[in-house]
Design a protein around this motif. Structure first.
Motif, PDB file in Angstrom:
ATOM      1  N   TRP A  10      -0.963   3.536 -10.195  1.00 54.83           N
ATOM      2  CA  TRP A  10      -1.831   2.409 -10.516  1.00 54.83           C
ATOM      3  C   TRP A  10      -3.139   2.465  -9.750  1.00 54.83           C
ATOM      4  N   ALA A  11      -3.107   2.973  -8.529  1.00 57.65           N
ATOM      5  CA  ALA A  11      -4.324   3.065  -7.718  1.00 57.65           C
ATOM      6  C   ALA A  11      -4.051   4.025  -6.570  1.00 57.65           C
ATOM      7  N   THR A  12      -5.099   4.724  -6.136  1.00 59.27           N
ATOM      8  CA  THR A  12      -4.910   5.675  -5.049  1.00 59.27           C
ATOM      9  C   THR A  12      -6.211   5.920  -4.302  1.00 59.27           C
ATOM     10  N   THR A  13      -6.073   6.376  -3.079  1.00 58.52           N
ATOM     11  CA  THR A  13      -7.208   6.838  -2.295  1.00 58.52           C
ATOM     12  C   THR A  13      -7.564   8.228  -2.815  1.00 58.52           C
ATOM     13  N   ALA A  14      -8.844   8.525  -2.926  1.00 61.15           N
ATOM     14  CA  ALA A  14      -9.279   9.837  -3.403  1.00 61.15           C
ATOM     15  C   ALA A  14      -8.627  10.942  -2.572  1.00 61.15           C
ATOM     16  N   GLY A  15      -8.050  11.926  -3.267  1.00 57.47           N
ATOM     17  CA  GLY A  15      -7.436  13.058  -2.595  1.00 57.47           C
ATOM     18  C   GLY A  15      -5.983  12.851  -2.188  1.00 57.47           C
ATOM     19  N   PHE A  16      -5.471  11.651  -2.344  1.00 68.78           N
ATOM     20  CA  PHE A  16      -4.077  11.354  -2.004  1.00 68.78           C
ATOM     21  C   PHE A  16      -3.302  11.320  -3.314  1.00 68.78           C
ATOM     22  N   THR A  17      -2.996  12.495  -3.840  1.00 72.91           N
ATOM     23  CA  THR A  17      -2.423  12.639  -5.169  1.00 72.91           C
ATOM     24  C   THR A  17      -0.919  12.845  -5.089  1.00 72.91           C
ATOM     25  N   ILE A  18      -0.192  11.886  -5.592  1.00 69.40           N
ATOM     26  CA  ILE A  18       1.265  11.960  -5.598  1.00 69.40           C
ATOM     27  C   ILE A  18       1.722  12.532  -6.935  1.00 69.40           C
ATOM     28  N   GLN A  19       2.628  13.480  -6.879  1.00 70.16           N
ATOM     29  CA  GLN A  19       3.099  14.184  -8.076  1.00 70.16           C
ATOM     30  C   GLN A  19       4.222  13.410  -8.770  1.00 70.16           C
ATOM     31  N   PRO A  20       4.402  13.614 -10.084  1.00 71.94           N
ATOM     32  CA  PRO A  20       5.455  12.903 -10.829  1.00 71.94           C
ATOM     33  C   PRO A  20       6.855  13.086 -10.234  1.00 71.94           C
TER      34      PRO A  20
ATOM     35  N   SER B 207      -8.088  -6.056  -8.692  1.00 69.43           N
ATOM     36  CA  SER B 207      -7.562  -4.848  -9.327  1.00 69.43           C
ATOM     37  C   SER B 207      -6.631  -4.117  -8.358  1.00 69.43           C
ATOM     38  N   TRP B 208      -5.793  -3.253  -8.917  1.00 74.96           N
ATOM     39  CA  TRP B 208      -4.884  -2.481  -8.063  1.00 74.96           C
ATOM     40  C   TRP B 208      -5.671  -1.604  -7.095  1.00 74.96           C
ATOM     41  N   GLN B 209      -6.778  -1.044  -7.567  1.00 76.81           N
ATOM     42  CA  GLN B 209      -7.587  -0.195  -6.686  1.00 76.81           C
ATOM     43  C   GLN B 209      -8.139  -1.010  -5.518  1.00 76.81           C
ATOM     44  N   ALA B 210      -8.498  -2.249  -5.767  1.00 75.58           N
ATOM     45  CA  ALA B 210      -9.006  -3.106  -4.696  1.00 75.58           C
ATOM     46  C   ALA B 210      -7.932  -3.362  -3.640  1.00 75.58           C
ATOM     47  N   TYR B 211      -6.670  -3.465  -4.055  1.00 73.87           N
ATOM     48  CA  TYR B 211      -5.591  -3.622  -3.076  1.00 73.87           C
ATOM     49  C   TYR B 211      -5.515  -2.406  -2.154  1.00 73.87           C
ATOM     50  N   VAL B 212      -5.632  -1.219  -2.734  1.00 80.35           N
ATOM     51  CA  VAL B 212      -5.610   0.000  -1.916  1.00 80.35           C
ATOM     52  C   VAL B 212      -6.834   0.038  -1.002  1.00 80.35           C
ATOM     53  N   ASP B 213      -8.011  -0.186  -1.593  1.00 84.16           N
ATOM     54  CA  ASP B 213      -9.262  -0.064  -0.830  1.00 84.16           C
ATOM     55  C   ASP B 213      -9.430  -1.145   0.235  1.00 84.16           C
ATOM     56  N   THR B 214      -9.022  -2.369  -0.073  1.00 84.88           N
ATOM     57  CA  THR B 214      -9.253  -3.501   0.821  1.00 84.88           C
ATOM     58  C   THR B 214      -8.042  -3.844   1.682  1.00 84.88           C
ATOM     59  N   SER B 215      -6.896  -4.050   1.039  1.00 88.98           N
ATOM     60  CA  SER B 215      -5.719  -4.547   1.748  1.00 88.98           C
ATOM     61  C   SER B 215      -4.943  -3.473   2.498  1.00 88.98           C
ATOM     62  N   LEU B 216      -5.113  -2.219   2.124  1.00 92.65           N
ATOM     63  CA  LEU B 216      -4.441  -1.138   2.843  1.00 92.65           C
ATOM     64  C   LEU B 216      -5.451  -0.374   3.710  1.00 92.65           C
ATOM     65  N   VAL B 217      -6.237   0.473   3.086  1.00 87.28           N
ATOM     66  CA  VAL B 217      -7.168   1.323   3.823  1.00 87.28           C
ATOM     67  C   VAL B 217      -8.274   0.516   4.505  1.00 87.28           C
ATOM     68  N   GLY B 218      -8.732  -0.532   3.852  1.00 85.33           N
ATOM     69  CA  GLY B 218      -9.816  -1.344   4.396  1.00 85.33           C
ATOM     70  C   GLY B 218      -9.491  -2.038   5.705  1.00 85.33           C
ATOM     71  N   THR B 219      -8.217  -2.159   6.031  1.00 89.10           N
ATOM     72  CA  THR B 219      -7.825  -2.800   7.288  1.00 89.10           C
ATOM     73  C   THR B 219      -8.083  -1.912   8.497  1.00 89.10           C
ATOM     74  N   GLY B 220      -8.206  -0.611   8.258  1.00 85.64           N
ATOM     75  CA  GLY B 220      -8.359   0.333   9.358  1.00 85.64           C
ATOM     76  C   GLY B 220      -7.026   0.782   9.943  1.00 85.64           C
ATOM     77  N   HIS B 221      -5.925   0.185   9.474  1.00 83.24           N
ATOM     78  CA  HIS B 221      -4.603   0.543   9.980  1.00 83.24           C
ATOM     79  C   HIS B 221      -3.965   1.697   9.208  1.00 83.24           C
ATOM     80  N   LEU B 222      -4.562   2.031   8.063  1.00 82.34           N
ATOM     81  CA  LEU B 222      -4.099   3.146   7.233  1.00 82.34           C
ATOM     82  C   LEU B 222      -5.311   3.967   6.827  1.00 82.34           C
ATOM     83  N   ASP B 223      -5.102   5.269   6.638  1.00 80.95           N
ATOM     84  CA  ASP B 223      -6.234   6.082   6.192  1.00 80.95           C
ATOM     85  C   ASP B 223      -6.136   6.496   4.729  1.00 80.95           C
ATOM     86  N   LYS B 224      -4.942   6.311   4.123  1.00 87.81           N
ATOM     87  CA  LYS B 224      -4.759   6.614   2.705  1.00 87.81           C
ATOM     88  C   LYS B 224      -3.722   5.653   2.144  1.00 87.81           C
TER      89      LYS B 224
END
Length: 131
Positions: free
Chosen positions: A31-41, A2-19
């Protein structure tokens, strides 16, 4: 995956990014986001225009900065598919694929090079599989 899994695992899960966030390449949906990292339209549309080099969007980004999740970042580099910006010791890496835009945020505890490599590598993978 899922797109959320890409954010959680492939981005933030690496430890190289925090959001992280993945939006549509058109800038019309998250499509997917880290909680609290809300991008506006309006921020999404501006990123699309900067990456597409539409009008004077890139020039404005150089002079006025880029806003992501309500924070202003100073643009430091702009390439064909990527934009890099920082705010003090933190920053963002923005990479466009065929159908998505990835935004990775690194904090003071992360290294810029690792954050860049992680975000670019996920973009390369998504392009390779048709996204």
């Amino acid at each position: 995956m899922s797109w959320q899994a890409y954010v959680d695992t492939s981005l933030v899960g690496t430890g190289h990014l925090d959001k992280g966030v993945i939006i549509s390449a058109a800038g019309d949906s998250v499509w997917a986001t880290t909680a609290g990292f809300t991008i506006q339209p309006d921020e999404m549309k501006n990123l699309v225009n900067i990456l597409a080099k539409t009008g004077d969007a890139e020039d404005k980004a150089w002079s006025a900065g880029i806003h992501v999740a309500g924070e202003r970042y100073v643009m430091t580099r702009s390439e064909d598919r990527s934009v890099y910006a920082r705010q003090g010791r933190t920053g963002i890496v923005i990479v466009k694929t065929k159908q998505a835009i990835l935004i990775g945020h690194y904090g003071e505890a992360q290294q810029v090079g690792n954050a860049t490599q992680t975000t670019e590598a996920l973009a390369d993978y998504l392009i390779k599989v048709g996204y």
